[in-house]
Design an enzyme around this catalytic site. Structure first.
Site, short mmCIF file in Angstrom:
data_model
loop_
_atom_site.label_atom_id
_atom_site.label_comp_id
_atom_site.label_asym_id
_atom_site.label_seq_id
_atom_site.Cartn_x
_atom_site.Cartn_y
_atom_site.Cartn_z
N PRO A 1 -19.88 -54.54 120.55
CA PRO A 1 -20.53 -55.07 119.30
C PRO A 1 -21.96 -55.83 119.51
O PRO A 1 -22.05 -56.61 120.60
CB PRO A 1 -19.67 -56.15 118.78
CG PRO A 1 -18.85 -56.61 120.04
CD PRO A 1 -18.75 -55.24 120.92
N THR A 2 -22.97 -55.08 119.03
CA THR A 2 -24.24 -55.82 118.90
C THR A 2 -25.05 -55.91 117.66
O THR A 2 -24.64 -55.21 116.89
CB THR A 2 -25.31 -54.87 119.95
OG1 THR A 2 -25.38 -53.71 119.38
CG2 THR A 2 -24.65 -54.95 121.38
N GLN B 1 -15.84 -56.71 115.03
CA GLN B 1 -15.79 -57.91 115.68
C GLN B 1 -16.00 -58.85 114.85
O GLN B 1 -16.82 -58.86 114.03
CB GLN B 1 -16.80 -57.58 116.75
CG GLN B 1 -17.43 -58.96 117.60
CD GLN B 1 -18.24 -59.78 116.88
OE1 GLN B 1 -18.91 -59.48 116.13
NE2 GLN B 1 -17.97 -61.26 117.11
N LEU B 2 -15.32 -60.19 115.02
CA LEU B 2 -15.15 -61.27 114.33
C LEU B 2 -15.48 -62.50 114.99
O LEU B 2 -15.21 -62.52 116.17
CB LEU B 2 -13.68 -61.07 113.85
CG LEU B 2 -13.29 -62.07 112.58
CD1 LEU B 2 -13.62 -61.59 111.41
CD2 LEU B 2 -11.58 -61.87 112.79
N ASP C 1 -16.73 -55.48 129.67
CA ASP C 1 -18.24 -54.99 129.30
C ASP C 1 -19.16 -56.15 130.21
O ASP C 1 -18.71 -57.02 130.54
CB ASP C 1 -18.49 -55.06 127.89
CG ASP C 1 -18.61 -56.57 127.33
OD1 ASP C 1 -19.18 -57.50 127.95
OD2 ASP C 1 -18.34 -56.56 125.73
N GLY C 2 -20.38 -55.74 130.28
CA GLY C 2 -21.42 -56.33 131.08
C GLY C 2 -21.80 -55.47 132.21
O GLY C 2 -21.06 -55.49 133.30
N ARG D 1 -25.40 -63.92 127.88
CA ARG D 1 -25.95 -64.52 126.42
C ARG D 1 -25.46 -65.77 126.15
O ARG D 1 -25.97 -66.47 125.30
CB ARG D 1 -25.97 -63.55 125.32
CG ARG D 1 -26.76 -62.32 125.91
CD ARG D 1 -26.57 -61.17 124.91
NE ARG D 1 -27.28 -61.23 123.65
CZ ARG D 1 -28.45 -61.04 123.28
NH1 ARG D 1 -29.12 -60.37 124.36
NH2 ARG D 1 -29.01 -60.88 122.21
N HIS E 1 -20.25 -61.88 127.58
CA HIS E 1 -21.35 -61.75 126.38
C HIS E 1 -22.77 -61.08 126.66
O HIS E 1 -23.61 -61.64 126.48
CB HIS E 1 -21.56 -63.02 125.73
CG HIS E 1 -21.78 -62.97 124.20
ND1 HIS E 1 -20.64 -63.38 123.12
CD2 HIS E 1 -22.74 -62.32 123.41
CE1 HIS E 1 -21.22 -63.42 122.07
NE2 HIS E 1 -22.57 -62.60 122.19
C1 LIG Z 1 -28.59 -57.61 121.58
C2 LIG Z 1 -27.09 -58.17 121.62
C3 LIG Z 1 -26.41 -58.63 120.38
C4 LIG Z 1 -25.10 -58.87 120.68
N1 LIG Z 1 -24.31 -59.15 119.65
C5 LIG Z 1 -23.26 -59.46 119.64
C6 LIG Z 1 -22.31 -59.66 118.75
O1 LIG Z 1 -22.76 -59.97 117.49
N2 LIG Z 1 -20.82 -60.05 118.82
C7 LIG Z 1 -20.20 -60.05 120.19
O2 LIG Z 1 -19.12 -60.22 120.31
N3 LIG Z 1 -20.97 -59.72 121.37
C8 LIG Z 1 -22.48 -59.37 120.96
N4 LIG Z 1 -23.17 -59.18 122.09
C9 LIG Z 1 -22.48 -58.99 123.43
C10 LIG Z 1 -22.04 -57.34 123.56
O3 LIG Z 1 -20.70 -57.15 122.62
C11 LIG Z 1 -21.66 -57.33 125.26
O4 LIG Z 1 -20.55 -58.05 125.46
C12 LIG Z 1 -22.57 -57.34 126.12
O5 LIG Z 1 -23.95 -56.64 125.89
C13 LIG Z 1 -22.25 -56.35 127.22
O6 LIG Z 1 -23.39 -56.43 128.36
P1 LIG Z 1 -24.49 -55.17 128.33
O7 LIG Z 1 -25.28 -55.37 127.61
O8 LIG Z 1 -24.84 -55.33 129.67
O9 LIG Z 1 -23.36 -53.74 128.28
C14 LIG Z 1 -24.38 -58.77 121.87
C15 LIG Z 1 -25.30 -58.27 123.03
C16 LIG Z 1 -26.53 -57.82 122.65
C17 LIG Z 1 -27.32 -57.33 123.95
C1 LIG Z 2 -24.83 -64.56 115.19
C2 LIG Z 2 -25.55 -63.67 115.88
C3 LIG Z 2 -24.79 -63.51 117.20
C4 LIG Z 2 -25.36 -62.26 118.13
C5 LIG Z 2 -24.77 -62.37 119.40
O1 LIG Z 2 -23.83 -62.46 119.53
C6 LIG Z 2 -25.93 -62.36 120.35
O2 LIG Z 2 -27.17 -62.10 120.18
O3 LIG Z 2 -25.41 -62.29 121.56
#
Ligand SMILES: Cc1cc2nc3c(=O)[nH]c(=O)nc-3n(C[C@H](O)[C@H](O)[C@H](O)COP(=O)(O)O)c2cc1C
Ligand SMILES: CCCCC(=O)C(=O)O
Length: 355
Positions: free
Chosen positions: A73-74, A128-129, A279-280, A251, A248
């Site tokens: 989820p992004t 995703q919640l 993931d990651g 992040r 995450h």
């Molecule tokens: C731009 C962006 C937005 C993301 N938004 C969410 C989100 O809304 N909810 C969530 O659970 N994870 C979010 N993530 C984390 C991703 O689901 C995931 O854990 C992570 O991107 C994995 O690492 P990778 O980018 O190296 O593949 C976000 C990541 C990025 C890069």
């Molecule tokens: C409220 C938006 C969250 C997005 C997110 O999870 C991220 O940017 O890593």
């Protein structure tokens, strides 16, 4: 090959949006660490045991898929490409991959699932919640996902507070610009009328809230953002249908280990009771193979899919997924494997170490 797509994304995107995707918390040590960790692992092939025909299929909650790569989820896809989440959904469906859409999508979940169904007869879309401190808001989101036809929920538990994304703070990028909304939040109790992101995170959420979520729905629920093996055990004991090892994408905390370094202990704790995902830092097919050998049933990709989307929309996401899956199948062949489960723990070594 994907490098060119990533470079194209960088050229295309508004630099502030590029930074939002590429960046992470603090000094971005974990962002770098997630990718760097894979450079420290090597695969130890077995020989004379392969097959012309390989089966990379995987059974995931609510979905049997042909390859073990999931779109993580992004947030905010419409901001990154006009095709938005619909383009991502069509691409994932056409490539036979699970798409995880979510709370922070800029397209309503019903429209995301509809787009996926245009592209394939049997797509799998998970939702995703972020657990909302107000139970009725969480429940309303769950109902939206259920009604839309999502086949599983993913609850993100690594965000008791917002991560401090250094680049976003520097750039003043703290919310969606006018004209964009977290569409799944629209009209929910407490959401502002203009629909801007209002996704509160709460450090007072607990396992009790997870328990309530599990009672609220008959959909399988995966818990995303687990690093400690003890938490993986608690998640499974509560009834989670899967555990996603994730920091995450670097992040949230900038002081955690690389996600893949947490995987073996979590896999040991879960002991096959439910699928473990990781993931990651997944950037190439051999990373997928390392993760599977270390105990993952499948992997998620965040940024790679977003770069594909930003660069070329639906076709770009398809190219990323196809390339990763093709590289993974090739790696499996090089390792003497016929199926994912042939990638055993003893086939991963630390570079430079004897065993
Ligand atoms: C731009 C962006 C937005 C993301 N938004 C969410 C989100 O809304 N909810 C969530 O659970 N994870 C979010 N993530 C984390 C991703 O689901 C995931 O854990 C992570 O991107 C994995 O690492 P990778 O980018 O190296 O593949 C976000 C990541 C990025 C890069
Ligand atoms: C409220 C938006 C969250 C997005 C997110 O999870 C991220 O940017 O890593």
């Amino acid at each position: 090959m994907l490098r060119a797509l990533y470079d194209a994304a960088r050229k295309t995107l508004d630099p502030v949006h590029y930074d939002y995707v590429a960046g992470g918390a603090g000094e971005e040590r974990v962002v770098a660490g997630n990718e760097g960790a894979f450079d420290r692992y090597a695969l130890l092939p077995r020989v004379l045991c392969g097959s012309e025909v390989r089966d990379t299929a995987v059974d995931l909650p609510g979905a049997r898929r042909a390859a073990p790569v999931v779109v993580a989820p992004t947030a905010f896809h419409r901001l990154l490409h006009p095709g938005g989440e619909r383009a991502t959904a069509r691409a994932a469906a056409a490539e036979g991959a699970v798409l995880v859409t979510g709370t922070a999508a800029t397209t309503a979940v019903a429209d995301v699932v509809a787009a996926a169904r245009e592209a394939a007869a049997d797509p799998a879309v998970w939702f995703q919640l972020y657990l909302h401190p107000r139970r009725e808001v969480t429940e309303a989101l769950v109902r939206r996902a259920e009604r839309a036809g999502c086949t599983a929920l993913v609850v993100t538990v690594d965000s008791p507070v917002f991560g401090r994304h250094t680049r976003d703070l520097r750039n003043g990028f703290t919310d969606l610009p006018p004209g964009y909304a977290a569409e799944n939040m629209r009209g929910l109790p407490g959401a502002p009328p203009d629909g801007l992101t209002d996704i509160p995170m709460s450090p007072s959420l607990s396992w009790r809230d997870l328990g309530e979520l599990l009672h609220m729905t008959s959909l399988p629920v995966l818990v995303k953002g687990v690093l400690h093996p003890a938490d993986a055990t608690v998640a499974v004991e509560h009834g989670a249908a899967g555990v996603i090892v994730s920091n995450h994408g670097g992040r949230q905390s900038d002081a955690v280990p690389a996600a893949v370094d947490c995987l073996p202990a979590v896999a040991r704790a879960v002991a096959g009771r439910v699928p473990v995902l990781l993931d990651g830092g997944i950037r190439r097919g051999s990373d997928v193979a390392v993760a599977l050998a270390l105990g993952a049933a499948a992997v998620g990709v965040g940024r790679p899919a977003v770069w594909g989307l930003a660069a070329e929309g639906e076709a770009g996401v398809r190219a990323v997924l196809r390339t990763l899956c093709d590289e993974y199948d090739h790696t499996l062949a090089l390792c003497g494997g016929r199926r994912n489960t042939d990638l055993a723990r003893d086939m991963v070594v630390r570079k430079g170490e004897t065993w």
